[in-house]
Design a protein around this motif. Structure first.
Motif, PDB file in Angstrom:
ATOM      1  N   PHE A 289      42.927 -56.175  77.029  1.00 27.02           N
ATOM      2  CA  PHE A 289      43.711 -55.029  76.726  1.00 27.02           C
ATOM      3  C   PHE A 289      42.807 -53.694  76.128  1.00 27.02           C
ATOM      4  O   PHE A 289      43.651 -52.661  75.922  1.00 27.02           O
ATOM      5  N   GLY A 290      41.487 -53.787  76.321  1.00 28.47           N
ATOM      6  CA  GLY A 290      40.638 -52.594  75.951  1.00 28.47           C
ATOM      7  C   GLY A 290      40.163 -52.833  74.614  1.00 28.47           C
ATOM      8  O   GLY A 290      40.471 -53.501  73.949  1.00 28.47           O
ATOM      9  N   GLU A 291      39.148 -51.827  74.470  1.00 26.68           N
ATOM     10  CA  GLU A 291      38.557 -51.807  73.145  1.00 26.68           C
ATOM     11  C   GLU A 291      39.272 -51.441  72.199  1.00 26.68           C
ATOM     12  O   GLU A 291      40.403 -50.694  72.105  1.00 26.68           O
ATOM     13  N   GLY A 292      39.055 -52.105  70.961  1.00 32.70           N
ATOM     14  CA  GLY A 292      39.623 -51.897  69.947  1.00 32.70           C
ATOM     15  C   GLY A 292      40.762 -52.663  69.632  1.00 32.70           C
ATOM     16  O   GLY A 292      41.268 -52.854  68.262  1.00 32.70           O
ATOM     17  N   ILE A 293      41.130 -53.522  70.611  1.00 31.15           N
ATOM     18  CA  ILE A 293      42.278 -54.585  70.420  1.00 31.15           C
ATOM     19  C   ILE A 293      41.609 -55.813  69.760  1.00 31.15           C
ATOM     20  O   ILE A 293      40.755 -56.588  70.438  1.00 31.15           O
ATOM     21  N   THR A 294      41.837 -56.178  68.797  1.00 30.98           N
ATOM     22  CA  THR A 294      41.316 -57.642  67.989  1.00 30.98           C
ATOM     23  C   THR A 294      42.509 -58.473  67.397  1.00 30.98           C
ATOM     24  O   THR A 294      43.784 -58.078  68.127  1.00 30.98           O
ATOM     25  N   THR A 295      42.044 -59.408  66.768  1.00 28.57           N
ATOM     26  CA  THR A 295      43.293 -60.546  66.448  1.00 28.57           C
ATOM     27  C   THR A 295      43.242 -60.889  64.950  1.00 28.57           C
ATOM     28  O   THR A 295      42.384 -60.491  64.447  1.00 28.57           O
ATOM     29  N   ARG A 296      44.488 -61.526  64.564  1.00 26.18           N
ATOM     30  CA  ARG A 296      44.478 -61.956  63.326  1.00 26.18           C
ATOM     31  C   ARG A 296      45.226 -63.225  63.162  1.00 26.18           C
ATOM     32  O   ARG A 296      45.837 -63.702  64.392  1.00 26.18           O
ATOM     33  N   PHE A 297      44.980 -64.229  62.472  1.00 26.48           N
ATOM     34  CA  PHE A 297      45.250 -65.318  62.149  1.00 26.48           C
ATOM     35  C   PHE A 297      46.391 -65.438  61.359  1.00 26.48           C
ATOM     36  O   PHE A 297      46.014 -64.850  59.957  1.00 26.48           O
TER      37      PHE A 297
ATOM     38  N   ARG B 133      48.072 -49.076  68.376  1.00 27.32           N
ATOM     39  CA  ARG B 133      46.870 -49.316  68.028  1.00 27.32           C
ATOM     40  C   ARG B 133      46.731 -49.777  66.402  1.00 27.32           C
ATOM     41  O   ARG B 133      46.236 -49.247  65.704  1.00 27.32           O
ATOM     42  N   GLY B 134      48.010 -50.326  66.094  1.00 25.90           N
ATOM     43  CA  GLY B 134      48.187 -50.931  64.839  1.00 25.90           C
ATOM     44  C   GLY B 134      48.772 -50.069  63.743  1.00 25.90           C
ATOM     45  O   GLY B 134      49.167 -50.566  62.540  1.00 25.90           O
ATOM     46  N   ALA B 135      48.975 -48.958  64.083  1.00 16.56           N
ATOM     47  CA  ALA B 135      49.607 -47.863  63.178  1.00 16.56           C
ATOM     48  C   ALA B 135      51.191 -48.320  62.896  1.00 16.56           C
ATOM     49  O   ALA B 135      51.725 -47.682  62.054  1.00 16.56           O
ATOM     50  N   GLY B 136      52.001 -48.839  63.743  1.00 19.31           N
ATOM     51  CA  GLY B 136      53.169 -49.210  63.464  1.00 19.31           C
ATOM     52  C   GLY B 136      54.180 -48.061  64.015  1.00 19.31           C
ATOM     53  O   GLY B 136      55.583 -48.251  64.027  1.00 19.31           O
ATOM     54  N   GLU B 137      53.699 -46.857  64.285  1.00 24.14           N
ATOM     55  CA  GLU B 137      54.573 -45.714  64.678  1.00 24.14           C
ATOM     56  C   GLU B 137      53.834 -44.696  65.626  1.00 24.14           C
ATOM     57  O   GLU B 137      52.829 -44.875  65.735  1.00 24.14           O
ATOM     58  N   LEU B 138      54.948 -44.329  66.294  1.00 23.28           N
ATOM     59  CA  LEU B 138      54.317 -43.114  67.493  1.00 23.28           C
ATOM     60  C   LEU B 138      54.978 -41.867  67.082  1.00 23.28           C
ATOM     61  O   LEU B 138      56.423 -42.045  67.083  1.00 23.28           O
ATOM     62  N   GLU B 139      54.429 -40.788  66.679  1.00 24.20           N
ATOM     63  CA  GLU B 139      55.213 -39.582  66.677  1.00 24.20           C
ATOM     64  C   GLU B 139      56.105 -39.804  65.899  1.00 24.20           C
ATOM     65  O   GLU B 139      57.232 -39.204  65.896  1.00 24.20           O
ATOM     66  N   GLY B 140      55.853 -40.434  64.503  1.00 22.79           N
ATOM     67  CA  GLY B 140      56.944 -40.428  63.488  1.00 22.79           C
ATOM     68  C   GLY B 140      58.016 -41.363  63.562  1.00 22.79           C
ATOM     69  O   GLY B 140      58.693 -41.581  62.730  1.00 22.79           O
ATOM     70  N   SER B 141      57.947 -42.126  64.745  1.00 19.28           N
ATOM     71  CA  SER B 141      59.256 -43.057  64.759  1.00 19.28           C
ATOM     72  C   SER B 141      58.465 -44.313  64.943  1.00 19.28           C
ATOM     73  O   SER B 141      57.460 -44.783  65.540  1.00 19.28           O
ATOM     74  N   PRO B 142      59.206 -45.587  64.545  1.00 15.55           N
ATOM     75  CA  PRO B 142      58.536 -46.863  64.650  1.00 15.55           C
ATOM     76  C   PRO B 142      58.246 -47.093  66.059  1.00 15.55           C
ATOM     77  O   PRO B 142      58.983 -46.840  66.939  1.00 15.55           O
ATOM     78  N   CYS B 143      57.241 -47.878  66.228  1.00 16.52           N
ATOM     79  CA  CYS B 143      56.730 -48.359  67.803  1.00 16.52           C
ATOM     80  C   CYS B 143      57.682 -49.201  68.142  1.00 16.52           C
ATOM     81  O   CYS B 143      57.978 -50.299  67.750  1.00 16.52           O
ATOM     82  N   ARG B 144      58.037 -49.108  69.447  1.00 13.50           N
ATOM     83  CA  ARG B 144      59.198 -49.987  69.993  1.00 13.50           C
ATOM     84  C   ARG B 144      58.445 -51.251  70.345  1.00 13.50           C
ATOM     85  O   ARG B 144      59.062 -52.256  70.495  1.00 13.50           O
ATOM     86  N   THR B 145      56.902 -51.202  70.749  1.00 12.11           N
ATOM     87  CA  THR B 145      56.569 -52.395  71.416  1.00 12.11           C
ATOM     88  C   THR B 145      56.192 -53.325  70.242  1.00 12.11           C
ATOM     89  O   THR B 145      56.546 -54.590  70.365  1.00 12.11           O
TER      90      THR B 145
END
Length: 382
Positions: free
Chosen positions: A270-278, A300-312
């Motif tokens: 998935f590219g640089e900066g993508i890590t995991t948690r258990f 990228r872990g922010a939980g939002e995009l342009e002020g709206s919740p990330c749909r993914t």
């Protein structure tokens, strides 16, 4: 008393002779002019046939069972015997002329047809080959190979096994007891006859068991393949799907090695900066066990995009990816590995789910419906 009547030669009655009183032209279809007209009409139609299909229709019209000459031929039987020969010759000569003309015209039209095909269907073999659309390998195939390449580059091996698996390898060897819910018909496809104790494998973990039974540690294998469960077929579920599982058995293996391996796997996919948690969880074949989450590769872990919740990731910043853990000592012992000397870790992810994340697919069924337009979009490589 008996009486005998004797007649002289002159007194005997005269016997009737052959009937020669007939008119062969009374049957209209057999008249010379009628036969010649039917023959000439047939010859004209044959000469006017422009192609093989047209000639086929002419053949039906002028030599078929309902054609004038065929109907005239049937009338011959109604004539007195003395008249049949002449009428038969007349009809036979006409039909012979028609059949001969048909054969000659057929030969001519076949030659014309072949010449026309050579002109109309000519293929220029000197043109570039990209006139035809280039094919595309299925994303499941290329995705599985990409995952395998990631681990082969780390020094691991690829292991495979049968999709119809023994119950012991699919369940018992992996610490799934006889009363475990996964053994019921709600999750497992059992084969017949039941006494054979064979199933369509519900995960690729039996490949790990087979590997431990046949190899001596250290063991580092990755196992991609098809698995089967009695799930409904919808946008996020399928009774047949694909998994990749990894197994590492060696001295001194710990959860830290597992975390580093999965972080590298996630970054490669998935590219640089993508890590995991258990997150703590439970699996019968690992102890301790954990659910694996990915940093959302969209926000990228922010939980939002342009002020709206990330749909993914639905605003959480993390996406559930798979399961993992340290191999349960009972599994090591069941598969012939010295649990006092060796430890190991195992993990499993859905290849289909990984590809959906990687390419933004919303419907799992797109991977299985065989639409070439979907496959072509991926080209020949991921």
């Amino acid at each position: 008393m008996t009486f005998t009547l004797l007649l002289t030669h002159d007194e005997r009655p005269e016997l009737s002779g052959p009937n020669t009183d007939y008119d062969p032209v009374e049957v209209t279809p057999l008249k010379s002019e009628e036969v010649e007209a039917a023959r000439d009409a047939a010859l004209a139609a044959i000469a006017g046939a422009a192609d093989l299909d047209g000639l086929k229709q002419v053949r039906i019209d002028h030599t078929g069972d309902r054609s004038p000459l065929a109907l005239a031929n049937r009338e011959i039987g109604a004539l007195p015997p003395q008249a049949r020969k002449e009428a038969g010759q007349r009809i036979g000569q006409a039909r012979g002329a028609v059949n001969k003309a048909l054969g000659e015209r057929q030969a001519v039209l076949e030659v014309e047809h072949e010449e026309r095909m050579l002109v109309e269907e000519t293929v220029d073999v000197t043109l570039p080959t990209d006139r035809l659309p280039s094919g595309a390998r299925h994303p499941i195939t290329t995705g599985s190979e990409l995952i395998a390449d990631i681990f082969v580059a780390m020094g691991w091996e690829v292991a495979e096994g049968p999709v119809i698996e023994a119950e012991w390898l699919n369940f018992d060897a992996l610490n799934l007891g006889a009363d475990h819910p996964a053994r019921t018909m709600q999750d497992t496809f059992w084969t017949e006859p039941a006494e054979n104790a064979m199933v369509l494998r519900t995960h690729t973990s039996p490949v790990q068991a087979r590997t431990m039974l046949t190899r001596t540690p250290p063991i580092y294998v990755v196992c991609p393949g098809r698995v089967f469960r009695t799930d409904e077929y919808d946008a996020t579920h399928s009774p047949m799907f694909h998994q990749v599982e990894g197994l590492a058995i060696d001295e001194g293996i710990s959860m830290a090695h597992l975390k580093g391996t999965l972080d590298h796997f996630a970054t490669s996919m998935f590219g640089e900066g993508i890590t995991t948690r258990f997150r703590p969880s439970y699996f019968p074949f690992t102890e301790p066990s954990a659910e694996v989450d990915l940093v959302c590769f969209v926000c990228r872990g922010a939980g939002e995009l342009e002020g709206s919740p990330c749909r993914t990731c639905r605003g959480e910043g993390w996406i559930e990816w798979g399961g993992c853990g340290v191999v349960n000592p009972r599994v090591l012992t069941a598969c012939g590995v010295d649990a006092e000397r060796y430890t190991g870790f195992a993990f499993g992810m859905g290849i289909d789910r990984t590809l959906m994340f990687r390419h933004g697919l919303e419907d799992l069924r797109e991977l299985f419906e065989g639409d070439v337009r979907f496959t072509t979009a991926f080209g020949t490589e991921l």
